[in-house]
Design a protein around this motif. Sequence first.
Motif, PDB file in Angstrom:
ATOM      1  N   VAL A 109       0.840  -1.196   0.000  1.00 13.52           N
ATOM      2  CA  VAL A 109       0.000   0.000   0.000  1.00 13.52           C
ATOM      3  C   VAL A 109       0.875   1.246   0.000  1.00 13.52           C
ATOM      4  O   VAL A 109       0.624   2.203  -0.737  1.00 13.52           O
ATOM      5  N   ALA A 110       1.925   1.237   0.823  1.00 13.08           N
ATOM      6  CA  ALA A 110       2.841   2.379   0.886  1.00 13.08           C
ATOM      7  C   ALA A 110       3.522   2.603  -0.460  1.00 13.08           C
ATOM      8  O   ALA A 110       3.652   3.743  -0.924  1.00 13.08           O
ATOM      9  N   THR A 111       3.938   1.538  -1.113  1.00 13.27           N
ATOM     10  CA  THR A 111       4.571   1.654  -2.422  1.00 13.27           C
ATOM     11  C   THR A 111       3.593   2.213  -3.448  1.00 13.27           C
ATOM     12  O   THR A 111       3.929   3.112  -4.220  1.00 13.27           O
ATOM     13  N   ALA A 112       2.369   1.689  -3.450  1.00 12.32           N
ATOM     14  CA  ALA A 112       1.350   2.184  -4.384  1.00 12.32           C
ATOM     15  C   ALA A 112       1.074   3.666  -4.151  1.00 12.32           C
ATOM     16  O   ALA A 112       0.965   4.449  -5.109  1.00 12.32           O
ATOM     17  N   LEU A 113       0.989   4.076  -2.890  1.00 18.38           N
ATOM     18  CA  LEU A 113       0.743   5.481  -2.571  1.00 18.38           C
ATOM     19  C   LEU A 113       1.913   6.355  -3.012  1.00 18.38           C
ATOM     20  O   LEU A 113       1.723   7.413  -3.628  1.00 18.38           O
ATOM     21  N   ALA A 114       3.129   5.915  -2.720  1.00 21.06           N
ATOM     22  CA  ALA A 114       4.317   6.691  -3.094  1.00 21.06           C
ATOM     23  C   ALA A 114       4.392   6.883  -4.607  1.00 21.06           C
ATOM     24  O   ALA A 114       4.671   7.991  -5.089  1.00 21.06           O
ATOM     25  N   LEU A 115       4.143   5.822  -5.351  1.00 26.35           N
ATOM     26  CA  LEU A 115       4.189   5.933  -6.812  1.00 26.35           C
ATOM     27  C   LEU A 115       3.071   6.814  -7.354  1.00 26.35           C
ATOM     28  O   LEU A 115       3.275   7.600  -8.290  1.00 26.35           O
ATOM     29  N   LEU A 116       1.892   6.721  -6.742  1.00 31.37           N
ATOM     30  CA  LEU A 116       0.768   7.560  -7.175  1.00 31.37           C
ATOM     31  C   LEU A 116       1.044   9.037  -6.919  1.00 31.37           C
ATOM     32  O   LEU A 116       0.859   9.879  -7.799  1.00 31.37           O
ATOM     33  N   LEU A 117       1.499   9.360  -5.709  1.00 34.39           N
ATOM     34  CA  LEU A 117       1.703  10.760  -5.339  1.00 34.39           C
ATOM     35  C   LEU A 117       2.897  11.396  -6.042  1.00 34.39           C
ATOM     36  O   LEU A 117       2.958  12.613  -6.180  1.00 34.39           O
ATOM     37  N   SER A 118       3.838  10.586  -6.497  1.00 36.90           N
ATOM     38  CA  SER A 118       5.028  11.134  -7.144  1.00 36.90           C
ATOM     39  C   SER A 118       4.964  11.040  -8.668  1.00 36.90           C
ATOM     40  O   SER A 118       5.851  11.543  -9.353  1.00 36.90           O
ATOM     41  N   GLY A 119       3.929  10.424  -9.194  1.00 35.19           N
ATOM     42  CA  GLY A 119       3.836  10.215 -10.633  1.00 35.19           C
ATOM     43  C   GLY A 119       2.878  11.169 -11.321  1.00 35.19           C
ATOM     44  O   GLY A 119       2.225  12.005 -10.695  1.00 35.19           O
ATOM     45  N   ASP A 120       2.783  11.021 -12.612  1.00 35.19           N
ATOM     46  CA  ASP A 120       1.920  11.878 -13.431  1.00 35.19           C
ATOM     47  C   ASP A 120       0.438  11.660 -13.155  1.00 35.19           C
ATOM     48  O   ASP A 120      -0.372  12.562 -13.398  1.00 35.19           O
ATOM     49  N   GLU A 121       0.074  10.479 -12.675  1.00 37.64           N
ATOM     50  CA  GLU A 121      -1.342  10.192 -12.418  1.00 37.64           C
ATOM     51  C   GLU A 121      -1.931  11.019 -11.286  1.00 37.64           C
ATOM     52  O   GLU A 121      -3.151  11.115 -11.177  1.00 37.64           O
ATOM     53  N   ARG A 122      -1.098  11.614 -10.457  1.00 31.56           N
ATOM     54  CA  ARG A 122      -1.631  12.337  -9.290  1.00 31.56           C
ATOM     55  C   ARG A 122      -2.601  13.447  -9.697  1.00 31.56           C
ATOM     56  O   ARG A 122      -3.498  13.797  -8.946  1.00 31.56           O
ATOM     57  N   LYS A 123      -2.461  13.982 -10.911  1.00 30.73           N
ATOM     58  CA  LYS A 123      -3.374  15.041 -11.350  1.00 30.73           C
ATOM     59  C   LYS A 123      -4.774  14.505 -11.635  1.00 30.73           C
ATOM     60  O   LYS A 123      -5.711  15.278 -11.789  1.00 30.73           O
ATOM     61  N   TYR A 124      -4.931  13.175 -11.661  1.00 28.93           N
ATOM     62  CA  TYR A 124      -6.238  12.576 -11.907  1.00 28.93           C
ATOM     63  C   TYR A 124      -6.857  11.983 -10.643  1.00 28.93           C
ATOM     64  O   TYR A 124      -7.842  11.255 -10.713  1.00 28.93           O
ATOM     65  N   ILE A 125      -6.279  12.298  -9.494  1.00 29.42           N
ATOM     66  CA  ILE A 125      -6.858  11.877  -8.216  1.00 29.42           C
ATOM     67  C   ILE A 125      -8.052  12.786  -7.938  1.00 29.42           C
ATOM     68  O   ILE A 125      -7.944  14.014  -8.002  1.00 29.42           O
ATOM     69  N   ARG A 126      -9.181  12.182  -7.645  1.00 29.42           N
ATOM     70  CA  ARG A 126     -10.400  12.949  -7.379  1.00 29.42           C
ATOM     71  C   ARG A 126     -11.072  12.427  -6.113  1.00 29.42           C
ATOM     72  O   ARG A 126     -10.898  11.284  -5.718  1.00 29.42           O
ATOM     73  N   GLN A 127     -11.885  13.311  -5.555  1.00 27.16           N
ATOM     74  CA  GLN A 127     -12.772  12.906  -4.473  1.00 27.16           C
ATOM     75  C   GLN A 127     -14.196  13.074  -4.990  1.00 27.16           C
ATOM     76  O   GLN A 127     -14.496  14.027  -5.721  1.00 27.16           O
TER      77      GLN A 127
END
Length: 193
Positions: free
Chosen positions: A131-149
Amino acid sequence: MTEPRSGQPLFLANHLALDFVNSAYGVGDEYQDFFTDDASVVSWLKSAERLPGDFSNVPPGLARQARAVREAAIQMLDACQTGKPGNPELINQLLDKGQPVRRLEWVAELPGFRVTEYRRDSSIDALLEPVATALALLLSGDERKYIRQCEAHDCTLWFLDTTKSHRRRWCSMALCGNRMKVAAFRARKHQTG
């Protein structure tokens, strides 16, 4: 958000880390937390296919640590959304202490060698490291701009917008989208009537 109280975790975020964050959802009387005890965290990890179905070595304190990781993830997601600094200390600890073991192995079917990753052990850090690895990669990668609530007023769920147009507004059409569209239709009808 009106949810069935099935006791089953929600996997609708299109990303492991966001599904982990969504292990607690709802507001007020509708609030649900899937991490009620150590065994429930193991059950979630099995459902997320991060542990084999026959895993049974449940370390004490896993639920407490999982809730802390979830809270840290929410704070870091908020930091990405607002531009305010976030504290990755807990995630970094998991990345360090729970790091998987890699082994070079001969695979007769190839024939040849392959590097295979194994969970280091059954410690809390090793169980939560994916989970920590998935979060780190998400927050540091290009996909973070597509995180929505979810935009529904009573929904707390997060998701990764993987739609082609990147205009997804709700956690799911079944849970919130249809409900919000019906409410908007009724409001428009009420204004004209």
